[in-house]
Design an enzyme around this catalytic site. Structure first.
Site, PDB file in Angstrom:
ATOM      1  N   GLY A  13       0.879  -1.136   0.055  1.00  9.96           N
ATOM      2  CA  GLY A  13       0.001  -0.056  -0.026  1.00  9.96           C
ATOM      3  C   GLY A  13       0.793   1.387  -0.080  1.00  9.96           C
ATOM      4  N   CYS A  14       0.447   2.271   0.605  1.00 11.78           N
ATOM      5  CA  CYS A  14       1.198   3.728   0.695  1.00 11.78           C
ATOM      6  C   CYS A  14       2.571   3.312   1.040  1.00 11.78           C
ATOM      7  CB  CYS A  14       0.410   4.609   1.554  1.00 11.78           C
ATOM      8  SG  CYS A  14       1.169   5.975   1.740  1.00 11.78           S
ATOM      9  N   PHE A  15       3.379   3.747   0.662  1.00 11.00           N
ATOM     10  CA  PHE A  15       4.782   3.705   1.167  1.00 11.00           C
ATOM     11  C   PHE A  15       5.263   4.588   2.221  1.00 11.00           C
ATOM     12  CE2 PHE A  15       6.406   6.105  -2.800  1.00 11.00           C
ATOM     13  CZ  PHE A  15       5.762   7.233  -2.472  1.00 11.00           C
TER      14      PHE A  15
END
Length: 179
Positions: A13-15
Site C-alpha cells: 500500500g502507501c509507502f
C-alpha cells in the site's frame, strides 16, 4: 552488524506507512520509499498515482540477516497491511497500492511462498492472499519529500488517521522486535 546486508523490496500500500513501520524494526539498517514493478523508467509520484506505469509504491529495506530474517521481515509485512485486497489498501485504490513482494533471489522467492502458505494454512485471513510474488528488476527511489515522510509530517491528516494506527498496531504485535 553483519557485513552481509540484504535487501527486501515490498509493496504494502502507501509507502509512507510501510516506511514508518520498517524504520522501527530491529535489524533494519535503511528504508527507502520508491517504485518498482512497472514499465516506465524513472517514474514520478504523479505518474505512479495515475495508475498507468505498472509500478507499485514500495519500500526497499536494507537489513542485517543476523538480526532480523527475511521471513521475519515478511511476517511484519503480512501483519501490517491487508494482503487480501487486490489493488487496494483501505481508501487507497489502484494498482500502485497492490500487495507485492519483489524477490531478489530464489531463496527470497521460496521464503515468500512459504510464508504465504503458512498464513493461508493458519487461516490468518478469512479471504485468500492476493500478494504478487515477482522477481525484482529495478527500484526507483521516490522524490525527496517522501523520504521519512511520517516522521516529518505527523500532524498531517493522512499520517494521523492512516499511518499512526498502522504503526501502533505494529508496535503492539512486534514489541519485542523494536529498535
Amino acid at each position: 552488524m553483519s557485513k552481509d546486508l540484504q535487501k527486501a523490496t515490498l509493496g504494502g500500500g502507501c509507502f509512507w506507512c510501510t516506511e514508518a513501520i520498517y524504520l522501527e524494526l530491529k535489524g533494519v539498517v535503511d528504508v527507502k520509499p520508491g517504485y518498482s514493478g512497472g514499465h516506465v523508467k524513472n517514474p514520478t509520484y504523479k505518474q505512479v498515482c495515475d495508475g498507468t506505469t505498472g509500478h507499485a509504491e514500495v519500500v526497499q529495506i536494507t537489513f542485517d540477516p543476523e538480526v532480523v530474517s527475511y521471513s521475519e521481515i515478511l511476517e511484519v509485512f503480512f501483519m501490517t497491511h491487508d494482503p487480501t485486497t487486490l489493488n487496494r489498501q483501505g481508501n487507497d485504490v489502484g494498482p500502485q497500492y497492490r500487495s507485492a513482494i519483489f524477490y531478489h533471489n530464489e531463496e527470497q522467492k521460496e521464503v515468500a511462498e512459504s510464508v504465504i502458505g503458512l498464513f493461508e494454512k493458519e487461516e490468518v485471513y478469512s479471504k485468500p492472499i492476493v500478494t504478487e510474488v515477482t522477481e525484482f528488476e529495478k527500484f526507483y527511489i521516490a522524490e525527496d519529500y517522501h523520504i521519512n515522510y511520517y516522521a516529518r509530517n505527523k500532524t498531517q491528516g493522512y499520517c494521523q488517521f492512516v499511518v499512526a494506527p498502522k504503526l501502533e498496531k505494529f508496535k503492539k504485535i512486534f514489541k519485542d522486535q523494536l529498535k
